[in-house]
Design a protein around this motif. Structure first.
Motif, PDB file in Angstrom:
ATOM      1  N   MET A  83       0.608  -0.786   0.082  1.00  0.00           N
ATOM      2  CA  MET A  83       0.060  -0.306  -0.078  1.00  0.00           C
ATOM      3  C   MET A  83       0.893   1.533  -0.303  1.00  0.00           C
ATOM      4  SD  MET A  83      -3.577  -1.034   0.060  1.00  0.00           S
ATOM      5  CE  MET A  83      -4.493   0.333   0.843  1.00  0.00           C
ATOM      6  N   LEU A  84       0.962   1.542  -1.013  1.00  0.00           N
ATOM      7  CA  LEU A  84       1.622   2.925  -1.390  1.00  0.00           C
ATOM      8  C   LEU A  84       0.663   4.334  -1.875  1.00  0.00           C
ATOM      9  CD1 LEU A  84       5.068   1.071  -2.906  1.00  0.00           C
ATOM     10  CD2 LEU A  84       4.912   2.331   0.112  1.00  0.00           C
ATOM     11  N   PRO A  85       1.351   5.461  -1.865  1.00  0.00           N
ATOM     12  CA  PRO A  85       0.400   6.018  -3.084  1.00  0.00           C
ATOM     13  C   PRO A  85       1.421   6.362  -4.081  1.00  0.00           C
ATOM     14  CG  PRO A  85       2.181   7.170  -1.197  1.00  0.00           C
ATOM     15  CD  PRO A  85       2.200   5.994  -0.951  1.00  0.00           C
ATOM     16  N   GLY A  86       0.320   6.622  -5.303  1.00  0.00           N
ATOM     17  CA  GLY A  86       0.676   6.281  -6.835  1.00  0.00           C
ATOM     18  C   GLY A  86       1.128   5.356  -7.019  1.00  0.00           C
ATOM     19  N   LYS A  87       2.007   4.766  -7.619  1.00  0.00           N
ATOM     20  CA  LYS A  87       1.911   3.643  -7.965  1.00  0.00           C
ATOM     21  C   LYS A  87       2.689   2.443  -6.986  1.00  0.00           C
ATOM     22  CE  LYS A  87       5.117   4.081 -12.151  1.00  0.00           C
ATOM     23  NZ  LYS A  87       6.055   4.591 -13.056  1.00  0.00           N
ATOM     24  N   ASP A  88       1.416   1.004  -6.857  1.00  0.00           N
ATOM     25  CA  ASP A  88       1.735   0.532  -5.102  1.00  0.00           C
ATOM     26  C   ASP A  88       2.566  -0.562  -5.759  1.00  0.00           C
ATOM     27  OD1 ASP A  88       1.120  -1.682  -7.405  1.00  0.00           O
ATOM     28  OD2 ASP A  88      -1.381  -1.737  -6.635  1.00  0.00           O
ATOM     29  N   GLY A  89       2.700  -1.480  -4.023  1.00  0.00           N
ATOM     30  CA  GLY A  89       3.692  -2.562  -4.472  1.00  0.00           C
ATOM     31  C   GLY A  89       4.054  -3.520  -5.640  1.00  0.00           C
ATOM     32  N   PHE A  90       2.721  -3.919  -5.590  1.00  0.00           N
ATOM     33  CA  PHE A  90       2.656  -4.832  -6.706  1.00  0.00           C
ATOM     34  C   PHE A  90       3.714  -4.335  -8.621  1.00  0.00           C
ATOM     35  CE2 PHE A  90      -1.155  -5.688  -5.421  1.00  0.00           C
ATOM     36  CZ  PHE A  90      -1.027  -6.817  -4.196  1.00  0.00           C
ATOM     37  N   THR A  91       2.820  -2.699  -8.257  1.00  0.00           N
ATOM     38  CA  THR A  91       3.119  -2.369  -9.610  1.00  0.00           C
ATOM     39  C   THR A  91       5.059  -1.644  -9.985  1.00  0.00           C
ATOM     40  OG1 THR A  91       1.437  -0.811  -9.831  1.00  0.00           O
ATOM     41  CG2 THR A  91       3.385  -0.097 -11.206  1.00  0.00           C
ATOM     42  N   VAL A  92       5.454  -1.859  -8.600  1.00  0.00           N
ATOM     43  CA  VAL A  92       7.207  -1.311  -8.459  1.00  0.00           C
ATOM     44  C   VAL A  92       7.536  -2.314  -8.685  1.00  0.00           C
ATOM     45  CG1 VAL A  92       8.876  -0.748  -6.882  1.00  0.00           C
ATOM     46  CG2 VAL A  92       6.731   0.855  -6.785  1.00  0.00           C
ATOM     47  N   ALA A  93       6.848  -3.852  -8.497  1.00  0.00           N
ATOM     48  CA  ALA A  93       7.846  -4.809  -8.456  1.00  0.00           C
ATOM     49  C   ALA A  93       7.490  -5.030 -10.391  1.00  0.00           C
ATOM     50  CB  ALA A  93       7.224  -5.892  -7.637  1.00  0.00           C
ATOM     51  N   ARG A  94       6.609  -4.793 -11.001  1.00  0.00           N
ATOM     52  CA  ARG A  94       6.263  -4.851 -11.827  1.00  0.00           C
ATOM     53  C   ARG A  94       7.146  -4.783 -12.714  1.00  0.00           C
ATOM     54  NH1 ARG A  94       1.857  -5.942 -11.807  1.00  0.00           N
ATOM     55  NH2 ARG A  94       0.922  -3.963 -12.316  1.00  0.00           N
ATOM     56  N   GLU A  95       7.694  -3.529 -12.467  1.00  0.00           N
ATOM     57  CA  GLU A  95       8.223  -2.294 -13.684  1.00  0.00           C
ATOM     58  C   GLU A  95       9.786  -2.675 -13.108  1.00  0.00           C
ATOM     59  OE1 GLU A  95       7.175   1.501 -13.242  1.00  0.00           O
ATOM     60  OE2 GLU A  95       4.844   1.287 -13.673  1.00  0.00           O
ATOM     61  N   LEU A  96       9.907  -2.977 -11.848  1.00  0.00           N
ATOM     62  CA  LEU A  96      11.817  -3.266 -11.578  1.00  0.00           C
ATOM     63  C   LEU A  96      11.879  -4.685 -12.730  1.00  0.00           C
ATOM     64  CD1 LEU A  96      12.078  -3.436  -7.697  1.00  0.00           C
ATOM     65  CD2 LEU A  96      13.483  -2.279  -9.551  1.00  0.00           C
ATOM     66  N   ARG A  97      11.267  -5.279 -12.152  1.00  0.00           N
ATOM     67  CA  ARG A  97      11.498  -6.665 -12.751  1.00  0.00           C
ATOM     68  C   ARG A  97      11.529  -6.555 -14.537  1.00  0.00           C
ATOM     69  NH1 ARG A  97      13.624  -8.008  -8.895  1.00  0.00           N
ATOM     70  NH2 ARG A  97      12.672  -9.826  -7.316  1.00  0.00           N
ATOM     71  N   GLU A  98      10.455  -5.512 -15.187  1.00  0.00           N
ATOM     72  CA  GLU A  98      10.864  -5.359 -16.417  1.00  0.00           C
ATOM     73  C   GLU A  98      11.785  -4.628 -17.288  1.00  0.00           C
ATOM     74  OE1 GLU A  98       6.760  -3.513 -17.318  1.00  0.00           O
ATOM     75  OE2 GLU A  98       5.581  -4.861 -16.841  1.00  0.00           O
ATOM     76  N   LYS A  99      11.790  -3.897 -16.598  1.00  0.00           N
ATOM     77  CA  LYS A  99      13.717  -2.482 -15.835  1.00  0.00           C
ATOM     78  C   LYS A  99      14.726  -4.240 -15.996  1.00  0.00           C
ATOM     79  CE  LYS A  99      12.046   1.537 -14.992  1.00  0.00           C
ATOM     80  NZ  LYS A  99      11.409   2.184 -13.767  1.00  0.00           N
TER      81      LYS A  99
END
Ligand code: CA
Length: 244
Positions: free
Chosen positions: A60-76
């Motif tokens: 639970m984070l403002p803006g991008k949540d933790g799921f999005t952060v993890a997914r974007e990290l792996r995409e990068k």
């Protein structure tokens, strides 16, 4: 040789929680940086200087949540170990987290001792995967597993196959390792959840199927018509490295 302290990025918007983690992790010998939201976390991880050894990522984070952060990290193609902090009683978050690329999870609120144990285990898993194998490890587990023109390298966290070269997350590697160890046997979904993901709640086990869909893209010629990682209807999965 003195060991460098492990460097941890704590991604948490609740200041008192973030400060508590900072204080306790530092007391335990870690170097800690805090990011208050997903964008800041992604920027810090893109910079990665000095290198982060692991990320504690709140869902639970403002803006991008933790799921999005993890997914974007792996995409990068950033494969830093991620320990996700989920809300208690929401096993679907756990599965969503693993699907997004998390390596482990801890429901909030948690005991600090459990958090430290999980974090250290994650760092050990990473060290184990990246270190050259010691003889006793080779006896139990081969560092590489070859089948059907593919090679899973558990140390380098890589899967190579015909026209494919894929970096595996820790969880994907652990999942594949479990399949390799139990090849030929029908493995119930519940067992996979408990043994690989350590999810003990009464979860909708069909959610594991999304994870398998991704793995099939890695290892199958025709992911929709799998030869090696077969579904056993109503039960679970069976890994047949020699094909059917
Ligand atoms: Ca939060």
């Amino acid at each position: 040789m003195p060991q460098q302290p492990a460097r941890i990025l704590v991604v948490e918007d609740e200041t008192h929680l973030a400060q508590g983690l900072l204080f306790n992790l530092q007391a335990d010998g870690f170097e800690v940086e805090i990011a208050g939201d997903g964008e800041t976390a992604l920027a810090a991880l893109a910079k990665n200087d000095p290198r982060f050894d692991a990320v504690l990522l709140d869902v639970m984070l403002p803006g991008k949540d933790g799921f999005t952060v993890a997914r974007e990290l792996r995409e990068k193609q950033n494969y830093v170990p991620v320990l996700m902090l989920t809300a208690r009683g929401r096993p679907e978050d756990v599965l969503k987290g693993f699907a997004a690329g998390a390596d482990d999870y801890l429901p909030k609120p948690f005991d600090l001792s459990i958090l430290l144990a999980r974090l250290n285990s994650l760092l050990r898993r990473m060290a184990w995967h990246s270190a050259p194998s010691s003889p006793e490890q080779v006896i139990e587990d081969q560092p590489k597993f070859e089948f059907a023109g593919r090679c899973i390298d558990f140390e380098a966290l890589e899967l190579t196959g015909p026209e494919k070269h894929i970096h595996l997350t820790l969880m994907e590697a652990d999942f594949l390792r479990y399949l390799v160890r139990n090849q030929g046997r029908i493995i119930p979904r519940k067992e996979l959840l408990e043994q690989v993901w350590r999810v003990r709640e009464d979860t909708d086990t069909r959610a594991i199927d999304n994870f398998v869909v991704r793995l099939r893209r890695y290892i199958e010629d025709e992911p929709t018509n799998p030869m090696y990682l077969k579904t056993v209807r109503g039960v679970g999965y069976r890994f047949l490295p020699a094909g059917e």
